[in-house]
Design a protein around this motif. Structure first.
Motif, short mmCIF file in Angstrom:
data_model
loop_
_atom_site.label_atom_id
_atom_site.label_comp_id
_atom_site.label_asym_id
_atom_site.label_seq_id
_atom_site.Cartn_x
_atom_site.Cartn_y
_atom_site.Cartn_z
N ILE A 160 0.58 -1.31 -0.03
CA ILE A 160 0.04 0.00 0.03
C ILE A 160 0.85 1.15 -0.03
CG2 ILE A 160 -1.91 1.43 1.31
CD1 ILE A 160 -2.76 -1.42 -0.31
N PRO A 161 2.04 1.38 0.83
CA PRO A 161 2.53 2.61 0.99
C PRO A 161 3.21 2.93 -0.47
CG PRO A 161 3.13 1.36 2.54
CD PRO A 161 2.23 0.60 1.77
N THR A 162 3.63 1.99 -1.25
CA THR A 162 4.47 2.32 -2.44
C THR A 162 3.39 2.20 -3.82
OG1 THR A 162 5.26 0.12 -2.58
CG2 THR A 162 6.67 1.94 -1.45
N GLN A 163 2.03 1.80 -3.71
CA GLN A 163 1.28 1.45 -4.62
C GLN A 163 1.83 0.41 -5.75
OE1 GLN A 163 0.39 5.53 -5.72
NE2 GLN A 163 -1.22 5.68 -4.55
N GLN A 164 2.41 -0.72 -5.27
CA GLN A 164 2.80 -1.82 -6.01
C GLN A 164 2.28 -3.00 -5.78
OE1 GLN A 164 7.70 -1.50 -6.66
NE2 GLN A 164 7.29 -0.61 -4.52
N ALA A 165 2.13 -3.79 -6.70
CA ALA A 165 1.56 -4.98 -6.47
C ALA A 165 1.75 -6.20 -7.24
CB ALA A 165 0.05 -4.96 -6.50
N LYS A 195 -11.12 -5.47 -13.60
CA LYS A 195 -11.76 -4.03 -13.34
C LYS A 195 -11.00 -3.58 -11.93
CE LYS A 195 -16.03 -5.26 -15.90
NZ LYS A 195 -17.28 -5.55 -15.83
N ARG A 196 -11.15 -4.41 -10.96
CA ARG A 196 -10.96 -4.28 -9.50
C ARG A 196 -9.33 -3.48 -9.56
NH1 ARG A 196 -10.44 -8.00 -4.14
NH2 ARG A 196 -9.94 -6.13 -2.77
N LEU A 197 -8.43 -4.12 -10.27
CA LEU A 197 -7.18 -3.72 -10.42
C LEU A 197 -7.10 -2.33 -11.15
CD1 LEU A 197 -5.18 -7.13 -11.31
CD2 LEU A 197 -5.14 -5.91 -9.12
N GLN A 201 -5.62 1.68 -6.33
CA GLN A 201 -4.74 2.73 -6.48
C GLN A 201 -3.37 2.33 -6.77
OE1 GLN A 201 -5.43 6.13 -5.72
NE2 GLN A 201 -7.35 5.42 -5.98
N ILE A 202 -3.31 1.11 -7.10
CA ILE A 202 -1.74 0.39 -7.55
C ILE A 202 -1.07 1.38 -8.79
CG2 ILE A 202 -0.71 -1.74 -8.30
CD1 ILE A 202 -3.07 -3.23 -6.70
N ASP A 203 0.16 1.30 -8.81
CA ASP A 203 0.64 2.31 -9.95
C ASP A 203 1.65 1.21 -10.67
OD1 ASP A 203 1.84 4.67 -11.09
OD2 ASP A 203 3.63 4.08 -10.36
N PRO A 211 7.89 -8.34 -17.33
CA PRO A 211 8.50 -7.36 -16.42
C PRO A 211 7.47 -6.33 -15.58
CG PRO A 211 9.29 -7.65 -18.65
CD PRO A 211 8.13 -8.25 -18.83
N PRO A 212 8.16 -5.99 -14.72
CA PRO A 212 7.37 -4.67 -13.89
C PRO A 212 6.66 -3.86 -14.96
CG PRO A 212 9.28 -5.29 -12.70
CD PRO A 212 9.37 -5.95 -14.06
N THR A 213 5.40 -3.54 -14.78
CA THR A 213 4.66 -2.78 -15.67
C THR A 213 3.89 -1.66 -14.92
OG1 THR A 213 4.44 -4.71 -17.34
CG2 THR A 213 3.07 -2.70 -17.66
N LYS A 214 4.00 -0.28 -15.46
CA LYS A 214 3.09 0.64 -14.85
C LYS A 214 1.54 0.43 -15.46
CE LYS A 214 6.11 3.44 -13.01
NZ LYS A 214 6.18 4.04 -11.60
N LYS A 215 0.55 0.96 -14.51
CA LYS A 215 -0.68 0.87 -14.83
C LYS A 215 -1.03 1.72 -16.03
CE LYS A 215 -3.91 1.59 -11.88
NZ LYS A 215 -5.04 2.27 -10.95
N SER A 216 -0.38 2.70 -16.17
CA SER A 216 -0.65 3.48 -17.72
C SER A 216 -0.36 2.87 -18.71
CB SER A 216 -0.02 4.88 -17.54
OG SER A 216 1.38 4.45 -17.21
N ASP A 217 0.70 1.97 -18.87
CA ASP A 217 0.91 1.16 -19.83
C ASP A 217 0.21 -0.09 -20.00
OD1 ASP A 217 2.97 2.78 -20.39
OD2 ASP A 217 4.39 1.71 -19.12
N ILE A 218 -0.90 -0.25 -19.27
CA ILE A 218 -1.60 -1.54 -19.41
C ILE A 218 -3.16 -1.09 -20.15
CG2 ILE A 218 -3.09 -3.40 -18.36
CD1 ILE A 218 -0.74 -3.49 -16.18
N ASP A 219 -3.66 -1.65 -21.04
CA ASP A 219 -5.08 -1.12 -21.70
C ASP A 219 -5.92 -2.15 -21.10
OD1 ASP A 219 -7.20 -0.49 -23.13
OD2 ASP A 219 -6.26 -0.55 -25.01
N PHE A 220 -6.43 -2.02 -19.84
CA PHE A 220 -7.30 -3.05 -19.06
C PHE A 220 -8.66 -3.19 -19.72
CE2 PHE A 220 -4.57 -1.93 -15.21
CZ PHE A 220 -4.68 -3.33 -14.75
N GLU A 221 -9.12 -2.17 -20.64
CA GLU A 221 -10.32 -2.37 -21.45
C GLU A 221 -10.24 -3.19 -22.38
OE1 GLU A 221 -12.10 1.32 -22.48
OE2 GLU A 221 -12.34 2.25 -20.47
#
Length: 253
Positions: A160-165, A195-197, A201-203, A211-221
């Protein structure tokens, strides 16, 4: 808090180091046990007893296979979702376990790894069972998220503190594109997990095979829209192959 990344047999291994000790974010494979122990003692210069908790995110060979052996060597506790213990139960479960072991060797061969001993007891006896939204025992900055779909018991572990998962196999990569994993046993639950992910607030997401991936680089839709609508697993694949073969034979006659 520091996350150490180890190259596993067929997956990334994530070992967390913080003031509470060491936390293994997944049970890795049986072939990884020596690697993890050597990293703790030689690279980190710490005794094996500093490994306090091993989380099994789900029961597949590269996520659960080393958990019990590591528990024996280190004294760490093993934690999982309550449903994990029964995933490979019964005749069908034991058959699936055998298939999953063979698939692990197949993946290893594709990436140039030798065939290693990977068998493990398919029936897990965890020390701790984890519920959705609870914090990890001894590691209060880490929160459990229940994210089923790949199996009926998948867990995501969020710092939670670093918004990593760490999301294990929620996403895999094929030809450079993020896609749903195989098998996908519960497609509707899988969509809800995505949808939950996406709404969390995970970044940054850590995956077992990406490899570790930023949320902004994932097209969840896009992933949600293109995910299978029906289960894709060993049984459904076999059934569909049989149906197709019978249909073709009928047409020939």
């Amino acid at each position: 808090m520091k996350i150490h990344t180890l190259a596993g047999y067929i997956q990334h291994i994530y070992l967390v180091e913080d003031k509470s000790g060491l936390l293994l974010l997944d049970g890795c494979s049986r072939a990884d046990v020596d690697n993890v122990c050597n990293y703790i003692t030689q690279t980190l210069g710490r005794p094996l007893t500093h490994l306090k908790l091993i989380v099994v995110t789900h029961m597949h060979p590269d996520h659960a296979g080393g958990a019990v052996a590591l528990r024996k060597r280190t004294g760490a506790q093993v934690a999982s979702h309550p449903k994990a213990a029964n995933w490979y139960s019964g005749f069908a479960g034991r058959t699936a376990h055998g298939i999953d072991l063979l698939l692990t060797w197949w993946v290893a061969n594709r990436i140039g790894k030798p065939r290693m001993p990977i068998w493990y007891n398919p029936i897990l006896a965890p020390d701790i069972t984890l519920k959705d939204n609870q914090t990890l025992p001894g590691f209060s900055d880490w929160q459990v998220m229940y994210t089923p779909g790949h199996t009926d018991h998948d867990l995501t572990l969020a710092h939670i503190p670093t918004q990593q998962a760490y999301i294990a196999d929620v996403l895999v990569q094929v030809k450079g594109e993020l896609v749903p994993p195989y098998p996908l046993c519960h497609p509707n639950q899988y969509r809800e997990s995505l949808k939950r992910l996406a709404q969390s607030q995970i970044d940054t997401f850590f995956c077992a095979h990406v490899p570790p991936t930023k949320k902004s680089d994932i097209d969840f839709e896009h992933v949600i829209e293109n995910a299978p609508r029906k289960p894709k697993n060993h049984w459904h694949s076999s059934k569909n192959r049989i149906k197709k073969k019978l249909f073709n034979q009928t047409r020939e006659h």
